[in-house]
Design a protein around this motif. Sequence first.
Motif, PDB file in Angstrom:
ATOM      1  N   GLY A  74       1.112  -1.324  64.988  1.00 54.30           N
ATOM      2  CA  GLY A  74       1.730  -0.513  63.957  1.00 54.30           C
ATOM      3  C   GLY A  74       3.155  -0.179  64.375  1.00 54.30           C
ATOM      4  N   SER A  75       3.936   0.348  63.478  1.00 54.09           N
ATOM      5  CA  SER A  75       5.328   0.653  63.798  1.00 54.09           C
ATOM      6  C   SER A  75       5.401   1.793  64.818  1.00 54.09           C
ATOM      7  CB  SER A  75       6.100   1.046  62.539  1.00 54.09           C
ATOM      8  OG  SER A  75       5.634   2.283  62.039  1.00 54.09           O
ATOM      9  N   TYR A  76       6.440   1.763  65.622  1.00 48.99           N
ATOM     10  CA  TYR A  76       6.592   2.827  66.623  1.00 48.99           C
ATOM     11  C   TYR A  76       6.788   4.181  65.957  1.00 48.99           C
ATOM     12  CZ  TYR A  76       8.114   5.544  70.614  1.00 48.99           C
ATOM     13  OH  TYR A  76       8.201   6.510  71.588  1.00 48.99           O
ATOM     14  N   SER A  77       7.545   4.213  64.871  1.00 46.25           N
ATOM     15  CA  SER A  77       7.827   5.481  64.208  1.00 46.25           C
ATOM     16  C   SER A  77       6.564   6.152  63.680  1.00 46.25           C
ATOM     17  CB  SER A  77       8.824   5.260  63.056  1.00 46.25           C
ATOM     18  OG  SER A  77       8.279   4.373  62.081  1.00 46.25           O
ATOM     19  N   GLN A  78       5.584   5.343  63.268  1.00 47.11           N
ATOM     20  CA  GLN A  78       4.342   5.901  62.723  1.00 47.11           C
ATOM     21  C   GLN A  78       3.229   6.032  63.756  1.00 47.11           C
ATOM     22  OE1 GLN A  78       3.453   3.250  59.457  1.00 47.11           O
ATOM     23  NE2 GLN A  78       4.769   4.379  58.032  1.00 47.11           N
ATOM     24  N   ASN A  79       3.340   5.269  64.866  1.00 48.31           N
ATOM     25  CA  ASN A  79       2.272   5.277  65.873  1.00 48.31           C
ATOM     26  C   ASN A  79       2.833   5.424  67.288  1.00 48.31           C
ATOM     27  OD1 ASN A  79      -0.221   4.384  64.128  1.00 48.31           O
ATOM     28  ND2 ASN A  79       1.422   2.955  63.615  1.00 48.31           N
ATOM     29  N   PRO A  80       3.685   6.412  67.534  1.00 53.20           N
ATOM     30  CA  PRO A  80       4.304   6.505  68.867  1.00 53.20           C
ATOM     31  C   PRO A  80       3.296   6.678  69.996  1.00 53.20           C
ATOM     32  CG  PRO A  80       4.642   8.536  67.617  1.00 53.20           C
ATOM     33  CD  PRO A  80       4.077   7.522  66.662  1.00 53.20           C
ATOM     34  N   SER A  97       4.847  -4.728  66.531  1.00 54.07           N
ATOM     35  CA  SER A  97       4.491  -3.752  65.492  1.00 54.07           C
ATOM     36  C   SER A  97       3.325  -4.239  64.634  1.00 54.07           C
ATOM     37  CB  SER A  97       5.701  -3.443  64.607  1.00 54.07           C
ATOM     38  OG  SER A  97       6.139  -4.612  63.937  1.00 54.07           O
ATOM     39  N   TRP A 142       1.910   3.297  71.070  1.00 55.05           N
ATOM     40  CA  TRP A 142       2.898   2.549  71.848  1.00 55.05           C
ATOM     41  C   TRP A 142       3.016   3.122  73.266  1.00 55.05           C
ATOM     42  CZ3 TRP A 142       6.928  -1.166  70.430  1.00 55.05           C
ATOM     43  CH2 TRP A 142       6.696  -1.768  69.169  1.00 55.05           C
TER      44      TRP A 142
END
Length: 271
Positions: free
Chosen positions: A182-188, A178, A191
């Motif tokens: 970036g976080s998965y929730s914000q940058n799916p 992350s 990913w």
Amino acid sequence: MRTKLLLFFLIANSMVANASQVDTLKINSTAMKKIIPNLVITPNSYSTSGKKFPVLYLLHGAGNTYKDWATRIPKIKDYADQYNIIIVCPDGKTSWYFDSPIDKEMQYETYITKELVSTIDKEYNTVAQKSGRAITGQSMGGHGSFYLAFKHQDIWGAAGSLSGGVDIRPFPNNWDISKRLGSYSQNPDIWEKNTIINMLYLLNATDLKLIFECGTGDFFYDANKRLHLAMIEKNIPHDYTERPGGHNWDYWTNAIKYQLIFFDTFFQQNK
């Protein structure tokens, strides 16, 4: 006694003369504005043959360094001699070998593909084309080797992965991924785009020879099994092995032997 001593020194000198050379090559990365150390192992015939040698790029996992392949598996140096290859181990930190969109100091795709490969070809007697280059690695390095080879089939002709993190999506909070994407929730979308199992569309079946494996007790086993099945479905030629074992150096010590045979066959066929 004198005869025994003379014999001892002759044997010792012979062992030194026939030993691979291990160097640390430091490269000033323009992309990241920092110096990156790389371990370079040349075979015993390098200094005397005058010929050009194929190169295996060997990537480490998260939490490891460029030194670990040689220190954890000392026979790596013998394999350079056995197969007459140069082995290059770059220091990848916990980069996952991405060009991070959020961290300018983690541009490792650019570093390896544009800076490292060109420097190795300049400083060493290499077969400076894809027929003379292979790449593999363990864990994060297994992800990295496939990631780089899939995206740069003009650079490498063969690629492997040992217990590779070939699907990063199930591990959104692990191993600094992350911090790179970036976080998965914000940058799916980022990913999804940068996980190996979603990158098979990049492959041309004739351009890249592939080998990978994973232990059945490994937390990456399910992802590797799914990658294998996806390649079968898409008719992508590859060698895949699964055997009992976990995510550890005991497993990789055994597994790397088979990948080296695979890469040696590739190099010999392309002489």
